[in-house]
Design an enzyme around this catalytic site. Sequence first.
Site, PDB file in Angstrom:
ATOM      1  CB  THR A 136      -0.918   0.132   1.040  1.00 47.23           C
ATOM      2  OG1 THR A 136      -0.195   0.089   2.550  1.00 47.23           O
ATOM      3  CG2 THR A 136      -1.720  -1.202   1.251  1.00 47.23           C
ATOM      4  CG  ASP A 137      -1.140   4.775  -1.294  1.00 52.14           C
ATOM      5  OD1 ASP A 137      -1.704   4.726  -0.372  1.00 52.14           O
ATOM      6  OD2 ASP A 137      -1.782   5.305  -2.401  1.00 52.14           O
ATOM      7  CD  GLN A 138       2.380   9.691   3.825  1.00 51.69           C
ATOM      8  OE1 GLN A 138       2.463  10.047   2.604  1.00 51.69           O
ATOM      9  NE2 GLN A 138       2.865   9.933   4.910  1.00 51.69           N
ATOM     10  CB  VAL A 165      -4.780   3.192  -1.540  1.00 52.84           C
ATOM     11  CG1 VAL A 165      -5.411   2.661  -2.899  1.00 52.84           C
ATOM     12  CG2 VAL A 165      -6.016   3.956  -0.702  1.00 52.84           C
TER      13      VAL A 165
END
Length: 139
Positions: free
Chosen positions: A15-17, A20
């Site tokens: 995931t990203d920050q 997601v």
Amino acid sequence: MLKNDYKHKVQYYETDQMGVVHHSNYIRWFEEARVEFMEWCDMGYAKMEEEGIISPVLEANAKYLKMVKFGESVLIRTTIEEYDGIRLTVSYEIVNEETKEVCCTGYTKHCFIGENGKLVSLKRANEAFHQMFLAELKK
């Protein structure tokens, strides 16, 4: 869950920050599901390569419909879409296990080559693999 559903729980590193899933991971999930599906059909990649047959990816496509987030689980439905003995198209549908929403659809296209790098017809090179792909195509 159907036989061609592969379950994947989203890991933090995917995931990203914002929590997601990064778009590149969907293509990795396609591969995970395809490898599992091929093994279920008794024609896993290791077995094919022992027979001198390699199946490189020619094309990969993904259509992102809904976000998938850290901690969620998805089911990846894998289907043989097209097969002509030399080329293969596998389609994927990624579904959120809890909400049942389709989050991503896509496909990968493959061919079959020998160890010399030249195209191989599975009908000639390995009738058993050829018949298994035909059987899965009809489903």
